[in-house]
Motif scaffolding. Sequence first.
Motif, PDB file in Angstrom:
ATOM      1  N   ASP A 138       9.002 -22.808  57.212  1.00  0.00           N
ATOM      2  CA  ASP A 138       8.690 -23.568  56.008  1.00  0.00           C
ATOM      3  C   ASP A 138       8.392 -22.595  54.858  1.00  0.00           C
ATOM      4  O   ASP A 138       7.273 -22.106  54.717  1.00  0.00           O
ATOM      5  N   GLY A 139       9.399 -22.336  54.055  1.00  0.00           N
ATOM      6  CA  GLY A 139       9.248 -21.435  52.919  1.00  0.00           C
ATOM      7  C   GLY A 139       8.483 -22.038  51.762  1.00  0.00           C
ATOM      8  O   GLY A 139       8.135 -21.345  50.814  1.00  0.00           O
ATOM      9  N   ARG A 155      13.747 -16.279  52.371  1.00  0.00           N
ATOM     10  CA  ARG A 155      13.995 -15.647  53.664  1.00  0.00           C
ATOM     11  C   ARG A 155      13.327 -16.431  54.796  1.00  0.00           C
ATOM     12  O   ARG A 155      13.903 -16.589  55.875  1.00  0.00           O
ATOM     13  N   LEU A 156      12.122 -16.946  54.561  1.00  0.00           N
ATOM     14  CA  LEU A 156      11.455 -17.770  55.564  1.00  0.00           C
ATOM     15  C   LEU A 156      12.295 -19.001  55.875  1.00  0.00           C
ATOM     16  O   LEU A 156      12.516 -19.345  57.040  1.00  0.00           O
ATOM     17  N   THR A 157      12.783 -19.668  54.833  1.00  0.00           N
ATOM     18  CA  THR A 157      13.617 -20.850  55.006  1.00  0.00           C
ATOM     19  C   THR A 157      14.892 -20.512  55.776  1.00  0.00           C
ATOM     20  O   THR A 157      15.290 -21.260  56.682  1.00  0.00           O
ATOM     21  N   GLU A 158      15.519 -19.388  55.452  1.00  0.00           N
ATOM     22  CA  GLU A 158      16.728 -18.950  56.159  1.00  0.00           C
ATOM     23  C   GLU A 158      16.464 -18.721  57.642  1.00  0.00           C
ATOM     24  O   GLU A 158      17.373 -18.828  58.459  1.00  0.00           O
ATOM     25  N   SER A 182       4.631  -9.827  56.838  1.00  0.00           N
ATOM     26  CA  SER A 182       5.882  -9.489  56.148  1.00  0.00           C
ATOM     27  C   SER A 182       5.588  -8.525  55.012  1.00  0.00           C
ATOM     28  O   SER A 182       4.519  -8.569  54.403  1.00  0.00           O
ATOM     29  N   ILE A 183       6.572  -7.684  54.739  1.00  0.00           N
ATOM     30  CA  ILE A 183       6.524  -6.753  53.617  1.00  0.00           C
ATOM     31  C   ILE A 183       7.661  -7.130  52.667  1.00  0.00           C
ATOM     32  O   ILE A 183       8.780  -7.393  53.105  1.00  0.00           O
ATOM     33  N   VAL A 184       7.361  -7.153  51.368  1.00  0.00           N
ATOM     34  CA  VAL A 184       8.368  -7.472  50.360  1.00  0.00           C
ATOM     35  C   VAL A 184       8.328  -6.382  49.293  1.00  0.00           C
ATOM     36  O   VAL A 184       7.265  -6.041  48.789  1.00  0.00           O
ATOM     37  N   VAL A 185       9.483  -5.854  48.957  1.00  0.00           N
ATOM     38  CA  VAL A 185       9.607  -4.894  47.857  1.00  0.00           C
ATOM     39  C   VAL A 185      10.360  -5.608  46.743  1.00  0.00           C
ATOM     40  O   VAL A 185      11.486  -6.080  46.947  1.00  0.00           O
ATOM     41  N   ALA A 220       8.990 -11.526  44.320  1.00  0.00           N
ATOM     42  CA  ALA A 220       8.606 -11.340  45.720  1.00  0.00           C
ATOM     43  C   ALA A 220       8.364 -12.686  46.391  1.00  0.00           C
ATOM     44  O   ALA A 220       8.824 -12.931  47.513  1.00  0.00           O
ATOM     45  N   ARG A 221       7.660 -13.582  45.720  1.00  0.00           N
ATOM     46  CA  ARG A 221       7.364 -14.906  46.282  1.00  0.00           C
ATOM     47  C   ARG A 221       8.648 -15.695  46.512  1.00  0.00           C
ATOM     48  O   ARG A 221       8.843 -16.292  47.567  1.00  0.00           O
TER      49      ARG A 221
END
Length: 68
Positions: A43-44, A36-39, A19-22, A29-30
């Motif tokens: 397991d976010g 987003r993982l949870t959505e 994954s890329i996060v800006v 970012a974390r």
Amino acid sequence: MKVFYCTDHDGHWPVGVASIVVAPNVETARSALSRRLTENGLDGNKPFTLTELDTSKAQILILRSGDY
């Protein structure tokens, strides 16, 4: 803004993830990636690593090559 990448977060299948996060900082970012993982049904809350990409120089970063 800063660019972060992650290759060890939770995934749907036992294969590599990337994954890329800006975001303005690593804390934002974390939080954003965790949400987003949870959505996406992942397991976010599982620990993951964020690495900041140095955008001050040209470079190539291969996140997953398929060589497992």
